[in-house]
Write an enzyme that holds these catalytic residues in place. Structure first.
Site, PDB file in Angstrom:
ATOM      1  N   ASP A 118       0.854  -1.191   0.000  1.00  0.00           N
ATOM      2  CA  ASP A 118       0.000   0.000   0.000  1.00  0.00           C
ATOM      3  C   ASP A 118       0.895   1.248   0.000  1.00  0.00           C
ATOM      4  OD1 ASP A 118      -2.933   1.002   0.439  1.00  0.00           O
ATOM      5  OD2 ASP A 118      -1.812   1.974   2.046  1.00  0.00           O
ATOM      6  N   TYR A 223      -2.039  11.613   2.056  1.00  0.00           N
ATOM      7  CA  TYR A 223      -2.937  11.868   0.934  1.00  0.00           C
ATOM      8  C   TYR A 223      -2.977  13.362   0.609  1.00  0.00           C
ATOM      9  CZ  TYR A 223      -4.625   7.114   1.681  1.00  0.00           C
ATOM     10  OH  TYR A 223      -4.719   5.746   1.811  1.00  0.00           O
ATOM     11  N   HIS A 285      -6.887  -6.578  -1.198  1.00  0.00           N
ATOM     12  CA  HIS A 285      -5.808  -5.602  -1.003  1.00  0.00           C
ATOM     13  C   HIS A 285      -4.872  -6.033   0.123  1.00  0.00           C
ATOM     14  CE1 HIS A 285      -3.992  -1.591  -1.058  1.00  0.00           C
ATOM     15  NE2 HIS A 285      -4.091  -1.572   0.255  1.00  0.00           N
TER      16      HIS A 285
END
Length: 305
Positions: A118, A223, A285
């Protein structure tokens, strides 16, 4: 199994009940917590976690890899016990990749194999692009490549990644993720991976990390740091300008990933010089948690060659 109780041997170093060493070290002016195991004189492998985990993400891989390697597992800046800078720009990819290079030096090595899932995978790619001299082999699990922006971030992928847009909003995402003692993050681990991939003790360990002051804000700032810069300039000009990943690379890909589209491995194969892709058809994921034995074996075999 719950996170081991910590027995402090000194102000900045301690050992847990499994014999894993913990240290809070100054890495490039930033206090980073990391766990290490194995012979410090053996070749090094650095394991990088993603959102919203911490070093504990690799708990089932440490002992296996420590039989042949010096295993180093940090909390990325902003996570868990590591320092949490307040400025969004401190979470730019360039800054975090310097942490990896500094950590390799701090642990007494000139180079290391780097493994990331990730966001940890994005940082691993970034290290290969920005600091190739510290990298031996590269392993990435379900993470996009910081380059070839148009090929990866299609309209369909934008819809999958809607949450990244929401995270750009000031303050509100922190409140949403923290509500009811982080119920939304717990739900992520309960409903997205295969049943049993994350135990009650695992989630309790992560909840303790999320409760640390400033942790949720820092985790979201990864982010925001991306979103604040012009996307085309960041990915094309800064990362693609004459740079390619030259290291031998292994990409492990869970095909049931809800956040990242199945087209991304194809793009990565076109962009990298030497990459092998192993598909996990039954994995989401969170393949490192769902299939720790297989991912551990794949990683070990690749970096042992």
């Amino acid at each position: 199994m719950s996170q081991p109780a910590l027995r402090r041997d000194g102000r900045d170093e301690w050992t847990d009940e499994r014999g894993w060493s913990h240290r809070i070290a100054d890495v490039g002016g930033l206090d980073l917590h990391y766990v290490s195991a194995g012979d410090p004189t053996a070749p090094a492998v650095v394991l990088l976690h993603g959102f919203p985990e911490c070093w504990w993400a690799w708990r089932r891989h440490i002992d296996r890899l420590a039989e042949s390697f010096h295993v180093v597992v940090p909390d990325l800046r902003g996570y868990n016990r590591s320092e949490k800078p307040h400025e969004v720009e401190q979470y730019r990819l360039e800054a975090v990749t310097e942490d990896v290079a500094g950590l390799i030096r701090t642990t007494g090595h000139e180079t290391a194999h780097v493994v990331g899932h990730d966001w940890g995978g994005v940082v691993a790619f970034g290290t290969a692009l920005q600091r190739p001299e510290v990298l031996d082999r590269l392993v990435v699990l379900n993470a996009p490549y910081p380059g070839a922006f148009e090929g990866q971030f299609t309209l369909r992928q934008a819809l999958r990644s809607w949450y990244a847009g929401f995270f750009q909003v000031p303050a509100i995402p922190e409140r949403v993720l923290s509500a009811n003692d982080f119920a939304l993050l717990e739900r992520l681990f309960r409903e997205d991976p295969a049943p049993g991939a994350y135990t009650d003790d695992d989630i309790a360990t992560y909840r303790r990390a999320w409760r640390r002051e400033g942790a949720i804000r820092a985790m979201l700032d990864y982010y925001r740091a991306f979103g604040r810069e012009n996307v085309q300039r960041l990915w094309r000009n800064r990362w693609d300008a004459g740079r390619r990943v030259r290291a031998e690379t292994l990409l492990l890909w869970g095909e049931r990933d809800r956040a990242l589209g199945g087209h991304i491995p194809n793009v990565i194969q076109r962009e990298l010089d030497d990459v092998t892709v192993e598909h996990y058809p039954e994995a989401s994921h969170w393949l490192h948690a769902e299939f720790p034995e297989r991912t551990g074996a794949d990683i070990e075999a690749f970096i042992s060659r």
